[in-house]
Design an enzyme around this catalytic site. Structure first.
Site, short mmCIF file in Angstrom:
data_model
loop_
_atom_site.label_atom_id
_atom_site.label_comp_id
_atom_site.label_asym_id
_atom_site.label_seq_id
_atom_site.Cartn_x
_atom_site.Cartn_y
_atom_site.Cartn_z
N HIS A 55 9.76 16.76 31.05
CA HIS A 55 9.98 15.09 31.25
C HIS A 55 11.31 15.29 32.18
CE1 HIS A 55 11.46 11.25 30.25
NE2 HIS A 55 10.63 11.00 29.63
N CYS B 110 6.57 10.00 33.39
CA CYS B 110 7.95 10.85 33.65
C CYS B 110 7.67 12.31 33.79
CB CYS B 110 9.10 10.55 32.88
SG CYS B 110 9.59 8.83 32.80
N ASP C 3 14.33 20.50 24.36
CA ASP C 3 14.15 19.11 24.50
C ASP C 3 13.35 18.85 23.18
OD1 ASP C 3 13.22 16.75 24.80
OD2 ASP C 3 12.78 16.84 26.82
N1 PLP Z 1 11.95 14.35 26.73
C1 PLP Z 1 10.79 14.18 26.56
C2 PLP Z 1 9.76 15.10 26.38
C3 PLP Z 1 10.26 12.50 26.35
O1 PLP Z 1 8.95 12.31 26.03
C4 PLP Z 1 11.30 11.76 26.75
C5 PLP Z 1 10.81 10.13 26.54
O2 PLP Z 1 9.84 9.80 26.70
C6 PLP Z 1 12.72 12.17 26.93
C7 PLP Z 1 12.85 13.31 27.08
C8 PLP Z 1 13.46 10.98 27.23
O3 PLP Z 1 13.99 10.52 26.17
P1 PLP Z 1 14.90 9.04 26.22
O4 PLP Z 1 14.45 8.20 27.34
O5 PLP Z 1 14.84 8.47 24.56
O6 PLP Z 1 16.48 9.63 26.56
#
Ligand code: PLP
Length: 410
Positions: free
Chosen positions: A126, A368, A203
């Site tokens: 992401h 994203c 993550d």
């Molecule tokens: N990492 C992954 C795999 C995600 O799916 C997301 C959110 O969609 C994030 C990071 C980012 O999370 P946040 O926007 O809550 O900080």
């Protein structure tokens, strides 16, 4: 409805929003990968915190401030239990995964990496686990090394380990892809990276809601979670940081609460984890997150995982039957996250608009994940992502809505 290890009807009754209609149809909420809905216990906890127990934390000596501090601070132990962290002082509270990963980038990596050092990433990360590392590439000359997914969407842990070279200083990897549903063998990656002296950031934004997580067993150095995907409030989250790594970090955001003493020409810092928690935090959000995690643990992460596996198998079989649908990612053991396109030129936004008319909420776009979309040769997909409250009947509604979309757009 296919039988489940969970009492799904009782769970659904805990989530008031699930009984509403959308466009005149019962809501079928399949956008859990973006954000999960909230159970009544979380909504009640938020209301109670504001209505009866609210004040700023850590600062006051009055009754309400002490009460709010006690409620807020007690969440650290809940998160430690949820993540299997040996010590609650290894939990830094924050606003979510994005903040957690930025803390590692600014607080740890900027201190410990130099130009030419490498960070190993998978192509399915992401942007929250990409852009902070680009900052280091731009500012410090750190090199990003990418590991591609296989044709079925799986990620070969061996290839991640092989990418670790003498200049590698960090592996930053998701445990569960928000697009492909691929589950990554982070335990193997951590063991091999540790043997080479390389820390691993996991993550856990998507994984922690779908499966039991134990950071001690995984053996990672950093594990980031985000509250709003865990049935908790947005603006809440945490990152587990192994003690040894904490000792190597400098604070990233400066301000109140994270200091011991400040004078005109010097500053000393509070002990970790407070050292990494500047300013007034998301007090009520964090309290709500604690309640959400307790709610999940009271149901049981093993049972949630078993229910979602059943949903995943059911959805997979149904979607496989639609020969005009291209599902991205078919890795063994994948989670109930399905990204798809239709044969032909139908745009993901148009598909999701038709599904929405049928009450089915899905996500459309890049999710994203720019590098993954490029790797897959796609500009966008629709994504149906399931949660513990979803049912096989809802999979059937999704399939009917997709048939309509195919008829109209195909
Ligand atoms: N990492 C992954 C795999 C995600 O799916 C997301 C959110 O969609 C994030 C990071 C980012 O999370 P946040 O926007 O809550 O900080």
């Amino acid at each position: 409805m296919t039988s489940s290890v969970l009492d799904v009807a009782a769970i659904r009754a805990d989530f008031p929003i699930l009984s509403r209609k959308v466009n005149g149809k019962p809501l079928v909420y399949l956008d859990n990968g973006a954000s999960a809905q909230k159970p009544q216990v979380v909504i009640d906890a938020i209301t109670k915190a504001y209505a009866e127990e609210y004040a700023n934390v850590h600062r006051g000596l009055h009754f309400l401030s002490n009460l709010a501090t006690e409620k807020y601070e007690s969440v650290r132990a809940v998160i430690a239990r949820f993540l299997g962290a040996p010590d609650e002082n290894e939990i830094v509270l924050n606003s979510g995964t994005t903040e957690g990963i930025n803390l590692v980038a600014y607080g740890w990596a900027m201190e410990n990496l130099q130009a030419g050092d490498e960070i190993v990433l998978s192509v399915m990360e992401h942007h929250a686990n990409i852009v902070p590392w680009h900052f280091l590439r731009e500012r410090m000359g750190v090199v990003l090394k990418w590991v591609d997914t296989e044709l079925d969407g799986s990620l070969d842990a061996g290839k991640v380990v092989d990418a670790i070279g003498p200049r590698t200083k960090l592996v930053a990897i998701t445990q569960l892809s928000n697009v492909l549903g691929t589950v990554v063998d982070v335990k193997t990656i951590c063991a091999e990276a540790r043997a080479k002296g390389v820390p691993v950031l996991v993550d856990g934004s998507q994984s922690a809601v779908h499966m039991p997580v134990n950071v001690d067993e995984i053996g990672c150095d950093f594990f980031a979670i985000t509250g709003h995907k865990l049935y908790g409030p947005s603006g809440s989250g945490a990152i587990y940081i192994r003690k040894e790594r904490m000792a190597e970090m400098r604070p990233f955001i400066g301000g109140g609460d994270m200091i011991r003493e400040v004078s005109k020409d010097a500053v000393t810092y509070a002990d970790p984890p407070m050292k990494f928690e500047a300013g007034t935090p998301g007090i009520v959000q964090t309290i709500g997150l604690g309640v959400a995690l307790d709610y999940m643990m009271s149901i049981g992460m093993d049972k949630i995982a078993a229910h979602e596996k059943m949903l995943c198998d059911y959805a997979r079989a149904k979607l496989d039957g639609l020969n005009w649908l291209n599902v991205q990612g078919n890795a063994p053991g994948k989670a109930a996250i399905f990204s798809f396109t239709l044969n032909g030129a139908a745009h993901a936004h148009d598909i999701s608009t038709i599904l929405d008319k049928k009450g089915v909420a899905v996500r459309a776009g890049q999710h994203c994940t720019g590098p993954l979309m490029t790797h897959l040769g796609l500009t966008a997909t629709c994504r149906a992502s399931f949660a513990m409250y979803n049912t096989t009947d809802e999979v059937d509604v999704l399939v009917e809505a997709l048939e309509l979309a195919h008829e109209l757009l195909g």
